[in-house]
Each structure stands twice: as C-alpha cells, then as structure tokens.
Write a protein that holds these residues in place. Structure first.
Motif, PDB file in Angstrom:
ATOM      1  N   MET A   1       0.845  -1.199   0.000  1.00 36.33           N
ATOM      2  CA  MET A   1       0.000   0.000   0.000  1.00 36.33           C
ATOM      3  C   MET A   1       0.876   1.244   0.000  1.00 36.33           C
ATOM      4  SD  MET A   1      -3.378  -0.714   2.285  1.00 36.33           S
ATOM      5  CE  MET A   1      -2.545  -0.936   3.854  1.00 36.33           C
ATOM      6  N   HIS A   2       0.338   2.317  -0.508  1.00 38.90           N
ATOM      7  CA  HIS A   2       1.042   3.597  -0.624  1.00 38.90           C
ATOM      8  C   HIS A   2       0.336   4.600   0.282  1.00 38.90           C
ATOM      9  CE1 HIS A   2       2.810   6.854  -3.505  1.00 38.90           C
ATOM     10  NE2 HIS A   2       3.522   6.711  -2.402  1.00 38.90           N
ATOM     11  N   ILE A   3       1.027   5.039   1.328  1.00 43.30           N
ATOM     12  CA  ILE A   3       0.411   5.867   2.368  1.00 43.30           C
ATOM     13  C   ILE A   3       1.059   7.253   2.385  1.00 43.30           C
ATOM     14  CG2 ILE A   3      -0.179   6.060   4.808  1.00 43.30           C
ATOM     15  CD1 ILE A   3      -1.405   3.614   3.434  1.00 43.30           C
ATOM     16  N   LEU A   4       0.242   8.284   2.450  1.00 38.16           N
ATOM     17  CA  LEU A   4       0.718   9.661   2.597  1.00 38.16           C
ATOM     18  C   LEU A   4       0.637  10.046   4.071  1.00 38.16           C
ATOM     19  CD1 LEU A   4       1.561  12.450   1.471  1.00 38.16           C
ATOM     20  CD2 LEU A   4      -0.884  12.928   1.135  1.00 38.16           C
ATOM     21  N   ILE A   5       1.737  10.593   4.607  1.00 38.52           N
ATOM     22  CA  ILE A   5       1.781  11.034   6.003  1.00 38.52           C
ATOM     23  C   ILE A   5       1.981  12.546   6.021  1.00 38.52           C
ATOM     24  CG2 ILE A   5       2.920  10.760   8.236  1.00 38.52           C
ATOM     25  CD1 ILE A   5       4.162   8.139   7.037  1.00 38.52           C
ATOM     26  N   ILE A   6       0.999  13.286   6.522  1.00 37.54           N
ATOM     27  CA  ILE A   6       1.118  14.741   6.651  1.00 37.54           C
ATOM     28  C   ILE A   6       1.187  15.039   8.144  1.00 37.54           C
ATOM     29  CG2 ILE A   6       0.201  16.971   5.945  1.00 37.54           C
ATOM     30  CD1 ILE A   6      -1.504  15.565   3.863  1.00 37.54           C
ATOM     31  N   GLU A  11      10.232  13.529  13.995  1.00 36.38           N
ATOM     32  CA  GLU A  11      10.533  12.241  14.600  1.00 36.38           C
ATOM     33  C   GLU A  11       9.337  11.298  14.517  1.00 36.38           C
ATOM     34  OE1 GLU A  11      12.440   9.084  16.386  1.00 36.38           O
ATOM     35  OE2 GLU A  11      13.198  10.887  15.381  1.00 36.38           O
ATOM     36  N   LEU A  12       8.135  11.813  14.766  1.00 32.77           N
ATOM     37  CA  LEU A  12       6.943  10.979  14.653  1.00 32.77           C
ATOM     38  C   LEU A  12       6.734  10.548  13.208  1.00 32.77           C
ATOM     39  CD1 LEU A  12       4.443   9.655  15.813  1.00 32.77           C
ATOM     40  CD2 LEU A  12       3.243  11.847  15.589  1.00 32.77           C
ATOM     41  N   ARG A  13       6.948  11.475  12.267  1.00 30.86           N
ATOM     42  CA  ARG A  13       6.810  11.131  10.844  1.00 30.86           C
ATOM     43  C   ARG A  13       7.795  10.030  10.468  1.00 30.86           C
ATOM     44  NH1 ARG A  13       7.350  15.953   8.996  1.00 30.86           N
ATOM     45  NH2 ARG A  13       9.382  15.801   7.996  1.00 30.86           N
ATOM     46  N   ARG A  14       9.018  10.133  10.981  1.00 30.37           N
ATOM     47  CA  ARG A  14      10.026   9.107  10.692  1.00 30.37           C
ATOM     48  C   ARG A  14       9.609   7.760  11.289  1.00 30.37           C
ATOM     49  NH1 ARG A  14      13.715   6.250  12.907  1.00 30.37           N
ATOM     50  NH2 ARG A  14      13.261   7.127  14.962  1.00 30.37           N
ATOM     51  N   GLN A  15       9.129   7.767  12.532  1.00 28.22           N
ATOM     52  CA  GLN A  15       8.727   6.523  13.183  1.00 28.22           C
ATOM     53  C   GLN A  15       7.589   5.839  12.429  1.00 28.22           C
ATOM     54  OE1 GLN A  15       7.770   7.520  17.235  1.00 28.22           O
ATOM     55  NE2 GLN A  15       9.889   8.042  17.771  1.00 28.22           N
ATOM     56  N   ILE A  16       6.610   6.617  12.004  1.00 30.71           N
ATOM     57  CA  ILE A  16       5.486   6.047  11.251  1.00 30.71           C
ATOM     58  C   ILE A  16       5.978   5.479   9.926  1.00 30.71           C
ATOM     59  CG2 ILE A  16       3.313   6.556  10.074  1.00 30.71           C
ATOM     60  CD1 ILE A  16       2.800   8.694  12.213  1.00 30.71           C
ATOM     61  N   THR A  17       6.830   6.233   9.248  1.00 25.61           N
ATOM     62  CA  THR A  17       7.373   5.786   7.961  1.00 25.61           C
ATOM     63  C   THR A  17       8.111   4.464   8.108  1.00 25.61           C
ATOM     64  OG1 THR A  17       7.583   8.061   7.155  1.00 25.61           O
ATOM     65  CG2 THR A  17       8.920   6.376   6.060  1.00 25.61           C
ATOM     66  N   GLU A  18       8.969   4.367   9.119  1.00 26.81           N
ATOM     67  CA  GLU A  18       9.731   3.141   9.329  1.00 26.81           C
ATOM     68  C   GLU A  18       8.814   1.971   9.665  1.00 26.81           C
ATOM     69  OE1 GLU A  18      13.000   2.600   8.836  1.00 26.81           O
ATOM     70  OE2 GLU A  18      12.975   4.640   8.006  1.00 26.81           O
ATOM     71  N   ARG A  19       7.772   2.235  10.458  1.00 25.22           N
ATOM     72  CA  ARG A  19       6.848   1.142  10.816  1.00 25.22           C
ATOM     73  C   ARG A  19       6.091   0.654   9.597  1.00 25.22           C
ATOM     74  NH1 ARG A  19       5.274  -2.825  11.585  1.00 25.22           N
ATOM     75  NH2 ARG A  19       4.038  -3.750  13.261  1.00 25.22           N
ATOM     76  N   LYS A  21       7.122   0.793   6.512  1.00 24.63           N
ATOM     77  CA  LYS A  21       8.068   0.082   5.640  1.00 24.63           C
ATOM     78  C   LYS A  21       8.287  -1.352   6.102  1.00 24.63           C
ATOM     79  CE  LYS A  21      10.647   4.010   3.782  1.00 24.63           C
ATOM     80  NZ  LYS A  21      11.959   4.727   3.751  1.00 24.63           N
ATOM     81  N   ARG A  22       8.225  -1.573   7.420  1.00 26.83           N
ATOM     82  CA  ARG A  22       8.379  -2.945   7.912  1.00 26.83           C
ATOM     83  C   ARG A  22       7.212  -3.833   7.497  1.00 26.83           C
ATOM     84  NH1 ARG A  22      10.311  -0.426  12.701  1.00 26.83           N
ATOM     85  NH2 ARG A  22       8.457  -0.979  13.912  1.00 26.83           N
ATOM     86  N   GLU A  23       6.100  -3.201   7.127  1.00 30.33           N
ATOM     87  CA  GLU A  23       4.951  -3.943   6.601  1.00 30.33           C
ATOM     88  C   GLU A  23       5.011  -4.071   5.084  1.00 30.33           C
ATOM     89  OE1 GLU A  23       2.405  -5.313   8.512  1.00 30.33           O
ATOM     90  OE2 GLU A  23       3.798  -4.789  10.139  1.00 30.33           O
ATOM     91  N   GLU A 106       0.532  -0.617  16.348  1.00 30.64           N
ATOM     92  CA  GLU A 106      -0.338  -1.698  15.882  1.00 30.64           C
ATOM     93  C   GLU A 106      -1.766  -1.198  15.663  1.00 30.64           C
ATOM     94  OE1 GLU A 106       0.682  -4.592  14.841  1.00 30.64           O
ATOM     95  OE2 GLU A 106       2.703  -3.925  15.331  1.00 30.64           O
ATOM     96  N   GLU A 107      -2.198  -0.266  16.516  1.00 33.83           N
ATOM     97  CA  GLU A 107      -3.536   0.293  16.313  1.00 33.83           C
ATOM     98  C   GLU A 107      -3.574   1.135  15.051  1.00 33.83           C
ATOM     99  OE1 GLU A 107      -7.058   2.850  18.559  1.00 33.83           O
ATOM    100  OE2 GLU A 107      -5.066   2.709  19.486  1.00 33.83           O
ATOM    101  N   LEU A 108      -2.520   1.893  14.799  1.00 31.29           N
ATOM    102  CA  LEU A 108      -2.440   2.679  13.562  1.00 31.29           C
ATOM    103  C   LEU A 108      -2.541   1.771  12.347  1.00 31.29           C
ATOM    104  CD1 LEU A 108      -1.802   5.381  12.051  1.00 31.29           C
ATOM    105  CD2 LEU A 108       0.611   4.740  12.239  1.00 31.29           C
TER     106      LEU A 108
END
Length: 232
Positions: A1-6, A11-19, A21-23, A106-108
C-alpha cells in the motif's frame, strides 16, 4: 500500500514511515499543510494520515479541500487534542477515522487496513474511462470494445493509472507499487512497461492514452467523462 503522512513532527513522521516500511508498505511524508494538500491532490495514495495541527494549512482545511474536489482518499486523523469537539470537526470535515496521540503503532496499522478494506469494498467492479473499460475482478481490458491482452504487470500498471483518476504517478511510485520487494529493479523497467502498454492500447497511434510529464511521471490521458458501473 502507498500511504501519505502529513505530520509536522519529524521524529513521529520518521517513526510512522519506518513502521509502515516494515509492513512492506510505501510511505511518503510532508510536514507542511500546503505541500501535503498538493501531494494528496496530484498523486495516488491508498490512504492518508493527516495531523490536525499543521503549518501552512490545517489538517481540517486539507480534508475539506480534498472532499470539495470529490476525492475519495481514505483519511485517518492524527491529533494530540482530546476534546471530543475536535474529533467531531475532523469527521464532519470528511475524515474517515481518527487516532489520538500518543498511540500504539499496531492500532495505527489496524485502522489503516480497515480504511483501505472499506474503500476497496465500495469500489465498483467495472471502470470505464472514455474508450477504455476495465473489469477489476476478472482483470480484463477492452478499448472501444476490442479486448486487449496484457501481461500481469501491464495490467497492474494500467489499473494503477486508471484508478488514480488522472493523477500523476512518478516512475518511483509505480516501481514501488509494482515491485515492492525488488530493490534491484532496473530504472528503465517502468519506461519499458509504459511503452508496451501504449502499443497494445493504441496500435494505430490515434488515442495517446498515457501522457508523460517530464521529470514528474505518467498519467492516463483519455477522455474526462469517466464513470464507474457497479453492475460488473
């Protein structure tokens, strides 16, 4: 899936991006509201994560403008605010769900999966764009009622272009979605696929179905009178 993060917290944007990518998902981010709206309007995503408190343009205004343009992009609000009024405002602006900071990754993920499933469940089984017709279930294609035989990757490329509603898809975005697990793919693979698809869709060279936008990517350039038929 292709997700846009605004999200304006780097740091939060990086953490979400890395999580994500692990999926094996593809994530693209912006910390500015104006840029985020541009990305959401011009490029194709499966879902968007939108913070309410953004510089340049608020998350609420991003959502309002996207819905005013009849965008069907599934949107998940991220907010540090715990007032119920803020959540209601976001949903009434057109968001599909919300998540209050801090949250568990995991909830995200679960909420994003639910949004994408819901959006896919309401999509029609047949897509018509001018002379082009796609059966999304059978993965069959017709041009002016002439059947077109495509390979699996050619079909997937066409489906991505057709379901993006005229938006620009960069070569990188197309490669990420066609070959998500292949880090060694050749840079010209997408160009080759686009060339083959053009020849199969338009053997007489009269339709010019796929437009190339220099340094930006590709988009489907058929008639604007697209409509969807849920009848199959």
């Amino acid at each position: 899936m292709h997700i846009l993060i605004i999200e304006d917290e780097p740091e939060l944007r990086r953490q979400i991006t890395e999580r994500l990518k692990r999926e094996s998902w593809v994530a693209e981010g912006s910390g500015d509201g104006q840029e985020g709206l541009y990305l959401a309007s011009e490029y194709s995503f499966d879902a968007a994560i939108v913070d309410l408190g953004l510089p340049g343009l608020s998350g609420l205004e991003i959502i309002r403008q996207l819905r005013a343009k009849e965008s069907l992009l599934p949107i998940l609000i991220l907010t540090a605010r715990d007032r119920w009024q803020d959540k209601v405002e976001g949903l009434e602006a057109g968001a599909d769900d919300y998540l209050v900071k801090p949250f568990h990754s995991e909830e995200l993920l679960a909420r994003l999966r639910a949004l994408v499933r819901r959006a896919a469940g309401t999509a029609s089984r047949e897509l018509r764009i001018g002379p082009l017709r796609l059966d999304l279930n059978a993965e069959q294609v017709w041009i002016e009622e002439r059947p077109v035989e495509l390979t699996a990757y050619e079909y997937r490329l066409l489906e991505l272009l057709a379901t993006s509603r005229g938006k620009i898809l960069s070569k990188q975005a197309l490669a990420d979605r066609l070959y998500p697990h292949d880090e060694d793919r050749e840079s010209n693979v997408i160009e080759v696929l686009v060339g083959r698809l053009r020849r199969k869709l338009d053997p007489e060279g009269q339709l010019s179905p796929i437009e190339t936008l220099r340094s930006r990517g590709y988009r489907l350039a058929l008639a604007e009178d697209a409509h969807e038929d849920g009848g199959g």
